[in-house]
Scaffold this motif. Structure first.
Motif, PDB file in Angstrom:
ATOM      1  N   PRO A  63      52.332   4.679  20.929  1.00  0.00           N
ATOM      2  CA  PRO A  63      53.556   3.863  21.042  1.00  0.00           C
ATOM      3  C   PRO A  63      53.840   3.154  19.723  1.00  0.00           C
ATOM      4  O   PRO A  63      52.913   2.716  19.025  1.00  0.00           O
ATOM      5  N   PRO A  64      55.084   3.020  19.338  1.00  0.00           N
ATOM      6  CA  PRO A  64      55.417   2.327  18.083  1.00  0.00           C
ATOM      7  C   PRO A  64      55.097   0.845  18.198  1.00  0.00           C
ATOM      8  O   PRO A  64      55.150   0.250  19.277  1.00  0.00           O
ATOM      9  N   ASP A  65      54.730   0.256  17.068  1.00  0.00           N
ATOM     10  CA  ASP A  65      54.444  -1.180  17.049  1.00  0.00           C
ATOM     11  C   ASP A  65      55.673  -1.988  17.436  1.00  0.00           C
ATOM     12  O   ASP A  65      55.579  -2.993  18.151  1.00  0.00           O
ATOM     13  N   ASP A  66      56.806  -1.537  16.956  1.00  0.00           N
ATOM     14  CA  ASP A  66      58.078  -2.179  17.285  1.00  0.00           C
ATOM     15  C   ASP A  66      58.758  -1.363  18.365  1.00  0.00           C
ATOM     16  O   ASP A  66      59.076  -0.185  18.176  1.00  0.00           O
ATOM     17  N   GLU A 107      57.160   9.151  18.419  1.00  0.00           N
ATOM     18  CA  GLU A 107      57.187  10.466  17.774  1.00  0.00           C
ATOM     19  C   GLU A 107      56.440  11.489  18.616  1.00  0.00           C
ATOM     20  O   GLU A 107      55.327  11.232  19.081  1.00  0.00           O
ATOM     21  N   SER A 108      57.072  12.663  18.798  1.00  0.00           N
ATOM     22  CA  SER A 108      56.437  13.749  19.535  1.00  0.00           C
ATOM     23  C   SER A 108      57.023  15.077  19.086  1.00  0.00           C
ATOM     24  O   SER A 108      58.234  15.199  18.875  1.00  0.00           O
ATOM     25  N   LEU A 128      50.134   2.126  29.119  1.00  0.00           N
ATOM     26  CA  LEU A 128      50.906   3.283  29.573  1.00  0.00           C
ATOM     27  C   LEU A 128      52.369   2.915  29.756  1.00  0.00           C
ATOM     28  O   LEU A 128      53.269   3.702  29.415  1.00  0.00           O
ATOM     29  N   ALA A 129      52.630   1.722  30.290  1.00  0.00           N
ATOM     30  CA  ALA A 129      54.018   1.283  30.474  1.00  0.00           C
ATOM     31  C   ALA A 129      54.753   1.223  29.135  1.00  0.00           C
ATOM     32  O   ALA A 129      55.946   1.549  29.058  1.00  0.00           O
ATOM     33  N   LYS A 130      54.049   0.817  28.088  1.00  0.00           N
ATOM     34  CA  LYS A 130      54.672   0.761  26.762  1.00  0.00           C
ATOM     35  C   LYS A 130      55.077   2.153  26.299  1.00  0.00           C
ATOM     36  O   LYS A 130      56.168   2.351  25.727  1.00  0.00           O
ATOM     37  N   ILE A 131      54.222   3.146  26.561  1.00  0.00           N
ATOM     38  CA  ILE A 131      54.553   4.529  26.199  1.00  0.00           C
ATOM     39  C   ILE A 131      55.738   5.023  27.031  1.00  0.00           C
ATOM     40  O   ILE A 131      56.658   5.672  26.516  1.00  0.00           O
ATOM     41  N   ILE A 132      55.731   4.712  28.312  1.00  0.00           N
ATOM     42  CA  ILE A 132      56.825   5.145  29.184  1.00  0.00           C
ATOM     43  C   ILE A 132      58.149   4.539  28.721  1.00  0.00           C
ATOM     44  O   ILE A 132      59.174   5.239  28.644  1.00  0.00           O
TER      45      ILE A 132
END
Length: 344
Positions: free
Chosen positions: A81-84, A90-91, A159-163
């Motif tokens: 996940p990006p810091d900001d 990115e994927s 995980l929520a941050k990635i979602i």
């Protein structure tokens, strides 16, 4: 089948503990501690009667999230996940047109365990989607059960941050997200749903961990419950011991009564419950592409179902569960794969 020395030792230790419990010499068994065999066959004492007083000597660790698609179904792509959160994630492989299915493990387990990889492969076999596998083994691989239980909140938030990043970057709607977790992993997914911002479509809890969540009963903000997604379905297979005893979803499925021992679980694994606990993810795996299906019947309780009073209006348990069907559902299974018996 003859037991080897290791199995015999496990049997004797487990039997002694169970006998002590049955004789009333240790009434704390089941309410303060349990015996548990992990997926590698090692015996552990799950003690949740005392909480850690300090963190010295405890292991810390990171969480890793891997993306699998049909284009990279053998080698997962690590997502960071990006810091900001205003920045895009990115994927190389993420499919904008595909739904998101996320899977995670429980205590003393890891992302590359067979059942997670098998579920990932089965889902990709039937649907062209994005499958996320969450590896929090550096936190889950801790003999002090409460420490791993406490870690579920941190893992869920990660995980929520990635979602949220995927939703922002690729315009993924919350209606396209399905989270699947076993044992402590089900509690991880509850937190992920709670912290995802927009309420996600579905969470499937595979025998969600009971100690320190239902025993004692925690506030809904600290355990998997119906507020975490638009549809929460739960498969109970070791209820009242390692998994939830009561109904905490929109739809709660109770194969063979939802308790241990599940059919086919015997011997040592029956004594220490790990086999029945794991049946939940075995049933779910089979449900993904089963020709028969796990027909389940709405009923007041298991006793009424066993009397044959509930054999109308079946609902499907597992992957094809219908989010419009709510309540408690009961069914029988076979004692070996293929487990599904279809309609009664």
């Amino acid at each position: 089948m003859a037991l080897n020395i290791f199995d015999l030792l496990i049997y004797l230790v487990a039997k002694a503990c169970v006998v002590a419990h049955e004789d009333g010499n240790d009434p704390s068994y089941g309410s303060q501690w349990l015996l548990y065999m992990d997926e590698s066959g090692y015996l552990h004492e799950m003690n949740f009667s005392t909480l850690p007083l300090e963190t010295r000597g405890f292991s810390y660790g990171k969480v890793y999230c891997y993306l699998y698609t049909r284009e990279n179904n053998k080698q997962g792509e690590l997502l960071v996940p990006p810091d900001d959160e205003n920045d895009n994630i990115e994927s190389k492989y993420f499919k904008e047109s595909g739904d998101i299915k996320a899977i995670t493990h429980g205590w003393l387990s890891k992302e590359n365990t067979d059942w997670i990889q098998n579920i990932k492969n089965a889902i990709l076999g039937v649907s062209d989607v994005n499958v996320l596998t969450v590896d929090w083994s550096e936190l889950a691989d801790n003999p002090v059960y409460p420490w791993s239980a406490f870690s579920t909140r941190y893992v869920g938030k990660y995980l929520a941050k990635i979602i949220r990043s995927l939703m922002k970057t690729y315009g993924v709607k919350n209606s396209r997200i399905h989270l699947i977790g076993h044992s402590l992993g089900a509690q991880v997914m509850g937190y992920a749903g709670m912290y995802s911002g927009e309420k996600i479509h579905r969470i499937t809890g595979l025998d969600p961990a009971r100690p320190l969540f239902e025993l004692p009963l925690m506030d809904p903000n600290f355990r998997l419950d119906p507020s975490d997604a638009n549809f929460v379905d739960i498969i109970h297979t070791c209820g009242g011991i390692l998994g939830y005893r009561d109904s905490h979803g929109h739809a709660d499925f109770y194969p063979n009564g939802g308790k241990a021992p599940q059919p086919g679980c015997g011997g040592i694994k029956d004594i220490i419950e790990g086999c029945s606990h794991g049946r939940s993810h075995e049933y779910f795996l089979e449900s993904i592409d089963s020709d028969i299906g796990f027909d389940s019947y709405p009923c007041e309780d298991w006793k009424e179902f066993k009397r044959g009073e509930c054999r109308n209006d079946p609902a499907m348990m597992g992957y094809p569960a219908d989010n419009h069907r709510v309540g408690d559902f009961f069914l029988y299974t076979n004692n070996h794969s293929k487990y599904a018996v279809g309609s009664e």
